[in-house]
Scaffold this active site. Sequence first.
Site, PDB file in Angstrom:
ATOM      1  N   THR A 240      -0.517 -22.161 -40.392  1.00 47.51           N
ATOM      2  CA  THR A 240      -0.260 -22.492 -38.996  1.00 47.51           C
ATOM      3  C   THR A 240       1.000 -21.760 -38.541  1.00 47.51           C
ATOM      4  O   THR A 240       1.745 -21.221 -39.355  1.00 47.51           O
ATOM      5  CB  THR A 240      -0.121 -24.026 -38.826  1.00 47.51           C
ATOM      6  OG1 THR A 240       0.075 -24.352 -37.454  1.00 47.51           O
ATOM      7  CG2 THR A 240       1.045 -24.571 -39.641  1.00 47.51           C
ATOM      8  N   CYS A 241       1.217 -21.721 -37.218  1.00 51.37           N
ATOM      9  CA  CYS A 241       2.418 -21.052 -36.674  1.00 51.37           C
ATOM     10  C   CYS A 241       2.607 -21.546 -35.246  1.00 51.37           C
ATOM     11  O   CYS A 241       2.392 -22.715 -34.957  1.00 51.37           O
ATOM     12  CB  CYS A 241       2.284 -19.532 -36.749  1.00 51.37           C
ATOM     13  SG  CYS A 241       0.895 -18.870 -35.803  1.00 51.37           S
ATOM     14  N   GLY A 242       2.999 -20.673 -34.333  1.00 49.13           N
ATOM     15  CA  GLY A 242       3.178 -21.056 -32.942  1.00 49.13           C
ATOM     16  C   GLY A 242       1.876 -21.078 -32.165  1.00 49.13           C
ATOM     17  O   GLY A 242       1.549 -22.045 -31.482  1.00 49.13           O
TER      18      GLY A 242
END
Length: 285
Positions: A240-242
């Site tokens: 996951t990330c932004g």
Amino acid sequence: MAEDDPKTLVSTEWLDAHLKDPDLRILDATTFLPGAGRDARAEYEEAHIPGARFFDIDDVSDGRSDLPHMAPPVEKFMSRLRAMGVGDGHQVVVYDTHGLFSAARVWWLFRLMGQDDIAVLDGGFPKWQAEGRAIDDMEPLIRDRHMTVRRQNQLVKDVTQVSAASKLGDYAIVDARAAARFRGEVEEPRKGLRSGHIPGSRNVPYTDLLNADGTMKSVEETAAIFTAAGVDLKKPVITTCGSGVTAAVLSLALERIGKRDHSLYDGSWTEWGAFPTLPVATGEA
């Protein structure tokens, strides 16, 4: 320098040697964060690797979603790639002008659509230019090529699945954002999002996986970075990330170290951070 693998990562030397291969297709997948004040398509039109097509991550996405550049429906992916002249039997190499940032997202998107013959250019356009290799500003000649798509649903997770994984602890959730964002010490770039991380997740900032020249660190170094961050590689992994872009750098890194059971949370923090009912953790993992 990474070992060349046409299914994950290839060097500038490899691409230069194969530049005139008839079944090679090159994609410039550069994108910039909101507010960067730069136009990726205009920069592509000014200078790119010979034969490269421009891949617009925001265009080849699900227009029905309020979230940015979510994976597109199969039919849209097929039609957009056909319009680029990319299809069955092609070896694809994707790069960006950051070194390694958004190119991995396109690599993951191809894998999601069942296309394995795609690699990211190690070090991207900056390394290619620094080595004095050929660039041009010509639009390539496009010839249609059919693409067979078999969506690999196991490679993507939605918010319900990630929420369950966070509660049960049966997946290792790994966040690619910078440490200060993960810990909730700074405001998110997108307005209206809470600060912090998914409970139970670990932090491997994608930049930690890169050398100073934007190339990926060795397989041994990469595995050690995940382990040092407390990622249990015996479990399947969710990245996951932004907004689902740099999470794909982690996915690419996991693939390179032989970790096949990984998936990407497409909505990432843009979705999770906007839901007031979802729990948020702050501080270290």
